[in-house]
Motif scaffolding. Structure first.
Motif, PDB file in Angstrom:
ATOM      1  N   SER A 155     -60.110  51.181 -84.695  1.00  0.00           N
ATOM      2  CA  SER A 155     -58.976  51.127 -84.636  1.00  0.00           C
ATOM      3  C   SER A 155     -58.630  51.735 -86.072  1.00  0.00           C
ATOM      4  N   LYS A 156     -58.491  51.247 -87.284  1.00  0.00           N
ATOM      5  CA  LYS A 156     -57.786  51.749 -88.501  1.00  0.00           C
ATOM      6  C   LYS A 156     -58.309  52.877 -89.026  1.00  0.00           C
ATOM      7  N   LEU A 157     -59.243  52.788 -88.427  1.00  0.00           N
ATOM      8  CA  LEU A 157     -59.611  54.629 -88.995  1.00  0.00           C
ATOM      9  C   LEU A 157     -58.982  55.956 -88.338  1.00  0.00           C
ATOM     10  N   LYS A 158     -58.738  55.205 -87.113  1.00  0.00           N
ATOM     11  CA  LYS A 158     -58.277  56.084 -86.094  1.00  0.00           C
ATOM     12  C   LYS A 158     -56.664  56.280 -86.010  1.00  0.00           C
ATOM     13  N   ARG A 159     -56.196  55.647 -86.778  1.00  0.00           N
ATOM     14  CA  ARG A 159     -54.408  55.474 -87.228  1.00  0.00           C
ATOM     15  C   ARG A 159     -54.665  56.195 -88.314  1.00  0.00           C
ATOM     16  N   GLN A 160     -55.202  57.081 -88.989  1.00  0.00           N
ATOM     17  CA  GLN A 160     -55.241  57.038 -90.473  1.00  0.00           C
ATOM     18  C   GLN A 160     -54.147  58.462 -90.712  1.00  0.00           C
ATOM     19  N   LYS A 161     -53.741  58.957 -89.063  1.00  0.00           N
ATOM     20  CA  LYS A 161     -52.968  60.433 -89.792  1.00  0.00           C
ATOM     21  C   LYS A 161     -52.178  60.216 -89.774  1.00  0.00           C
ATOM     22  N   THR A 162     -51.641  60.216 -91.033  1.00  0.00           N
ATOM     23  CA  THR A 162     -50.326  59.990 -91.801  1.00  0.00           C
ATOM     24  C   THR A 162     -49.789  61.106 -92.562  1.00  0.00           C
ATOM     25  N   SER A 163     -47.988  61.576 -92.480  1.00  0.00           N
ATOM     26  CA  SER A 163     -47.423  62.161 -93.006  1.00  0.00           C
ATOM     27  C   SER A 163     -47.411  61.518 -95.335  1.00  0.00           C
ATOM     28  N   LYS A 164     -48.225  60.542 -94.716  1.00  0.00           N
ATOM     29  CA  LYS A 164     -47.807  60.288 -96.081  1.00  0.00           C
ATOM     30  C   LYS A 164     -48.940  60.466 -97.409  1.00  0.00           C
ATOM     31  N   THR A 165     -49.016  60.108 -98.630  1.00  0.00           N
ATOM     32  CA  THR A 165     -49.766  60.709 -98.873  1.00  0.00           C
ATOM     33  C   THR A 165     -50.324  59.489 -99.636  1.00  0.00           C
ATOM     34  N   TYR A 166     -52.155  60.095 -99.748  1.00  0.00           N
ATOM     35  CA  TYR A 166     -53.215  58.565-100.224  1.00  0.00           C
ATOM     36  C   TYR A 166     -52.720  58.047-101.484  1.00  0.00           C
ATOM     37  N   GLU A 167     -51.720  58.705-102.245  1.00  0.00           N
ATOM     38  CA  GLU A 167     -50.953  57.264-102.937  1.00  0.00           C
ATOM     39  C   GLU A 167     -50.105  56.691-102.513  1.00  0.00           C
ATOM     40  N   GLN A 168     -49.429  56.366-101.997  1.00  0.00           N
ATOM     41  CA  GLN A 168     -48.339  55.988-100.877  1.00  0.00           C
ATOM     42  C   GLN A 168     -49.205  55.041 -99.916  1.00  0.00           C
ATOM     43  N   ILE A 169     -50.177  55.223 -99.528  1.00  0.00           N
ATOM     44  CA  ILE A 169     -50.674  54.125 -98.156  1.00  0.00           C
ATOM     45  C   ILE A 169     -51.648  53.459 -99.174  1.00  0.00           C
ATOM     46  N   LEU A 170     -52.656  53.965-100.163  1.00  0.00           N
ATOM     47  CA  LEU A 170     -52.935  52.828-101.091  1.00  0.00           C
ATOM     48  C   LEU A 170     -51.731  51.907-101.728  1.00  0.00           C
ATOM     49  N   LEU A 171     -50.819  52.000-101.978  1.00  0.00           N
ATOM     50  CA  LEU A 171     -50.158  51.235-102.843  1.00  0.00           C
ATOM     51  C   LEU A 171     -49.829  49.893-101.727  1.00  0.00           C
ATOM     52  N   ARG A 172     -48.743  50.693-100.485  1.00  0.00           N
ATOM     53  CA  ARG A 172     -48.494  49.927 -99.452  1.00  0.00           C
ATOM     54  C   ARG A 172     -49.015  49.402 -98.763  1.00  0.00           C
ATOM     55  N   SER A 173     -50.680  49.169 -98.740  1.00  0.00           N
ATOM     56  CA  SER A 173     -51.945  48.464 -98.402  1.00  0.00           C
ATOM     57  C   SER A 173     -51.981  47.666 -98.995  1.00  0.00           C
ATOM     58  N   HIS A 174     -52.314  47.963-100.193  1.00  0.00           N
ATOM     59  CA  HIS A 174     -52.494  46.733-101.257  1.00  0.00           C
ATOM     60  C   HIS A 174     -51.632  46.159-101.241  1.00  0.00           C
ATOM     61  N   SER A 175     -50.784  45.975-102.283  1.00  0.00           N
ATOM     62  CA  SER A 175     -49.390  45.840-101.701  1.00  0.00           C
ATOM     63  C   SER A 175     -49.462  44.417-100.550  1.00  0.00           C
ATOM     64  N   ASN A 176     -49.201  45.002 -99.573  1.00  0.00           N
ATOM     65  CA  ASN A 176     -49.426  44.292 -98.150  1.00  0.00           C
ATOM     66  C   ASN A 176     -50.511  42.946 -97.604  1.00  0.00           C
ATOM     67  N   PHE A 177     -51.971  44.000 -98.361  1.00  0.00           N
ATOM     68  CA  PHE A 177     -52.725  42.625 -98.536  1.00  0.00           C
ATOM     69  C   PHE A 177     -52.573  41.842 -99.845  1.00  0.00           C
ATOM     70  N   LYS A 178     -52.491  41.784-100.775  1.00  0.00           N
ATOM     71  CA  LYS A 178     -51.809  40.680-101.998  1.00  0.00           C
ATOM     72  C   LYS A 178     -51.551  39.675-101.527  1.00  0.00           C
ATOM     73  N   THR A 179     -49.558  39.967-100.437  1.00  0.00           N
ATOM     74  CA  THR A 179     -49.196  39.180 -99.746  1.00  0.00           C
ATOM     75  C   THR A 179     -49.645  38.339 -98.862  1.00  0.00           C
ATOM     76  N   HIS A 180     -50.578  38.873 -98.001  1.00  0.00           N
ATOM     77  CA  HIS A 180     -50.903  38.177 -96.880  1.00  0.00           C
ATOM     78  C   HIS A 180     -52.308  37.288 -97.409  1.00  0.00           C
ATOM     79  N   PHE A 181     -52.479  37.741 -98.325  1.00  0.00           N
ATOM     80  CA  PHE A 181     -53.840  37.155 -99.292  1.00  0.00           C
ATOM     81  C   PHE A 181     -53.793  36.000 -99.840  1.00  0.00           C
ATOM     82  N   SER A 182     -52.131  35.773-100.555  1.00  0.00           N
ATOM     83  CA  SER A 182     -51.552  34.779-101.748  1.00  0.00           C
ATOM     84  C   SER A 182     -50.628  34.102-101.352  1.00  0.00           C
ATOM     85  N   ASN A 183     -50.402  34.251 -99.578  1.00  0.00           N
ATOM     86  CA  ASN A 183     -50.219  33.303 -99.099  1.00  0.00           C
ATOM     87  C   ASN A 183     -50.752  32.236 -97.548  1.00  0.00           C
TER      88      ASN A 183
END
Length: 497
Positions: A155-183
Motif C-alpha cells: 500500500s505504501k508503494l502504491k501511494r508513492q506517486k507524488t510531486s515532492k522530490t525524493y529528498e523531501q520524502i526522505l526527510l519527512r519520512s525519516h523525521s516522522n519515523f524517529k518521532t513515533h519510534f522515540s515516543n
C-alpha cells in the motif's frame, strides 16, 4: 612421515602473548594454517601434550584446549593408545556433524596483494541440517505476521506517486519515523528522549559497532561480565580495547569488584546487559543498579547498556533500563526493535546525549548511507496504529507458555542432573550441569542422535559446565524430543567417564 619430536613446530607456529587473542586460539589458528599450507600433511603424528607444551613454552592445559578445538572442527583425530594424527580434508568433511559457515580458500591459492587479517572477527555462526536444534534464544520465525507487513508495504508503494522530490520524502519520512519510534521507546521503556537523542540503525550489531568505534581508543580499559556475550566481546576487542572481566553473582555483576578495579585503574566503559544478563539470564538487582550509576558518576566511566531482549518480558512491570534513571548522562543505551518481524524489518537503535548522536550519524552516513523510506513508513504506521503493541502482547503470551512448558520438560527429564532458575524474560534458560563432563564430547554425542548444539551456547571452565538453551523457536513437541535427546546423550557420556 616425520617423527613428532622432529617436527620444527617453532618454525611455523608463532605465538604473540602481547595480543588480545587467547594463546590457545593462536595455537588453533597456526595449526590450521600449517595443515592448509602442507607443513603438517595428512597422517602426521603429533607429539603428546606434555612434549608440545615444552616445545611451545605454554601451559599444558592450553595445548589440551587447543587440541580439543582442533578435533571438534575435524582437523585432527585422537586414537586411543595410538596418538593424535592430522586428518585429510576429505576425512575432515566426512567427519563433521555440521558445517561452519566460513568460506574455505584452497591452500595453493595466491593473490596479488597483502592485507590485514583479523584473528578476532571470526564468524561464530554454525549451520546444521539436524532435525532438532538449540540456539542461544531466538524467536520463532513461523510466528511472523508477514501478511500484515506485506499489505502495508504494498500500500505504501502504491501511494508513492507524488510531486515532492525524493529528498523531501526522505526527510519527512525519516523525521516522522524517529518521532513515533522515540515516543514508543519512552512509553515502553520509561525513557525521556526526543528525536535528537535517537539513532536508528539496520541492526543491533551495527549500533554496537558504531558506538564502540566512536568511544574506544587503543588500550582503553573496558569492563565486561564473565561469562559474557561472545559477540560484543569480539566487537570490543577489535576496537583495541583492553578487556577486564568481573564475575556475575546471583543478583548481577560483582559491584565490589568493579569498585576495586576503578580504584586502581582508569576505566573507560562498563559494558552491561543489565535487564537480562547474557548468557546467565540474571537481571541486575535494584540495589546494584543504583551502585553502578553512583560508581559511574564517581569514577567517570561510561555505562554501555545493551538491552538486547527487552521485547520478551513476561511480567506486567518490566524492569526498566538504567538509561531511564540516568540523570547525569553517563548511560549509552542500545537495543533492538522488531525481533519478531522478518529480518529486513527489524531495527537497532542507540539513545544517548544529542551531541554524541550527531557524531554517530557522521559514521553512519558512510556505513549506511541509504534509508529505506518505504520500510520506515510501514513501521511508522505499524507503531502509530498500535499493531506493534498488539503483536508484542500476542508474542509474549506465546513465549511465556513456551517458557513454562520448557521448564516443566527440563524438570521432568533432567531434574536431578541440572540446576537453573526460571527467567522472567527472554527466550533462553541458563542450565548448569551437576555432573562434570566434556561439553565438546557431549555436543558430538547429541549430533549423532539428531540434536545440534552450537559451540556458542556451551560454557565450560574448571568450575562450571553450563549451556544456554534457547526455547523460543521450539513448539512443545519439539522441546520434548530435544530434551529427551539431551537426557539420553547425558547418560551415555556419564557411563563413559
Amino acid at each position: 612421515m616425520n617423527s613428532p619430536v622432529e617436527i620444527p613446530f617453532k618454525s611455523f607456529i608463532e605465538l604473540k602473548p602481547e595480543e588480545n587473542t587467547a594463546i590457545y586460539l593462536q595455537i588453533v589458528f597456526e595449526f590450521i594454517k600449517a595443515i592448509q599450507t602442507g607443513f603438517l600433511p595428512e597422517g602426521t603424528k603429533l607429539p603428546g601434550t606434555r612434549i608440545l607444551c615444552k616445545v611451545l613454552s605454554v601451559n599444558r592445559n592450553t595445548i589440551i584446549k587447543a587440541f580439543q578445538d582442533l578435533e571438534s572442527q575435524g582437523w585432527i583425530e585422537t586414537l586411543p593408545n595410538k596418538g593424535t594424527f592430522i586428518l585429510s580434508q576429505q576425512k575432515q568433511k566426512s567427519k563433521a556433524d555440521f558445517t561452519i559457515s566460513k568460506e574455505q580458500i584452497p591452500a595453493d591459492a595466491t593473490i596479488g596483494f597483502t592485507f590485514k587479517k583479523s584473528t578476532i572477527l571470526e564468524n561464530p555462526t554454525e549451520i546444521s541440517n539436524l532435525p532438532y536444534q538449540f540456539n542461544d534464544g531466538l524467536p520463532d520465525l513461523r510466528l511472523v505476521q508477514t501478511d500484515v507487513l506485506a499489505r502495508l508495504y504494498v500500500s505504501k508503494l502504491k501511494r508513492q506517486k507524488t510531486s515532492k522530490t525524493y529528498e523531501q520524502i526522505l526527510l519527512r519520512s525519516h523525521s516522522n519515523f524517529k518521532t513515533h519510534f522515540s515516543n514508543y521507546l519512552n512509553l515502553t521503556r520509561g525513557l525521556r528522549i526526543s528525536t535528537s537523542n535517537l539513532l536508528t540503525t539496520s541492526s543491533h550489531e551495527i549500533s554496537l559497532y558504531l558506538v564502540t568505534k566512536a568511544l574506544i581508543a587503543q588500550g582503553d580499559k573496558v569492563v565486561v561480565a564473565s561469562p559474557g556475550y561472545y559477540n560484543s566481546n569480539m566487537t570490543l576487542t577489535n576496537t583495541g580495547a583492553q578487556i577486564v572481566s568481573i564475575p556475575v553473582n546471583a543478583d548481577g555483576i560483582d559491584t565490589k569488584r568493579l569498585k576495586e578495579i576503578c580504584e586502581t585503574s582508569k576505566i573507560r566503559i562498563l559494558y552491561l546487559t543489565s535487564n537480562y544478563h547474557y548468557p546467565t539470564t540474571i537481571p541486575l538487582s535494584a540495589k546494584k543498579r543504583m551502585e553502578v550509576l553512583e560508581l559511574a558518576n564517581q569514577y567517570g566511566f561510561i555505562i554501555l547498556e545493551d538491552d538486547y531482549d527487552f521485547d520478551f518480558h513476561y511480567d506486567n512491570n518490566p524492569v526498566l533500563p538504567l538509561a531511564a534513571f540516568d540523570s547525569n548522562q553517563r548511560v549509552i543505551y542500545i537495543g533492538s526493535f522488531g525481533k519478531s518481524l522478518p529480518s529486513g524489518f527489524s531495527y537497532g537503535f542507540v539513545t544517548a546525549p544529542a551531541e554524541f548522536i550527531k557524531e554517530l550519524e557522521k559514521h553512519q552516513n558512510i556505513l549506511e548511507p541509504g534509508i529505506d523510506v518505504i520500510k520506515e513508513q510501514v513501521l511508522t504506521e505499524w507503531i502509530s496504529e498500535g499493531e506493534a503493541h498488539r503483536l508484542s502482547k500476542k508474542n509474549k503470551k506465546i513465549y511465556k507458555e513456551r517458557r513454562d512448558d520448557f521448564v516443566s520438560i527440563l524438570n521432568e527429564k533432567l531434574g536431578d542432573k541440572i540446576k537453573f532458575k526460571m527467567p522472567p524474560r527472554g527466550l533462553a534458560i541458563w542450565v548448569e550441569w551437576l555432573d562434570r563432563f566434556n561439553l565438546i564430547q557431549f555436543q558430538k554425542e547429541c549430533a549423532a542422535n539428531g540434536l545440534f548444539l552450537p559451540k556458542t551456547i556451551l560454557y565450560q571452565t574448571k568450575d562450571l559446565t553450563a549451556t544456554r538453551l534457547g526455547f523460543g523457536h521450539l513448539e512443545k513437541e519439539e522441546m520434548e524430543n530435544a530434551v529427551s535427546i539431551l537426557s539420553h546423550c547425558l547418560e551415555n557420556i556419564i557411563q563413559k567417564l
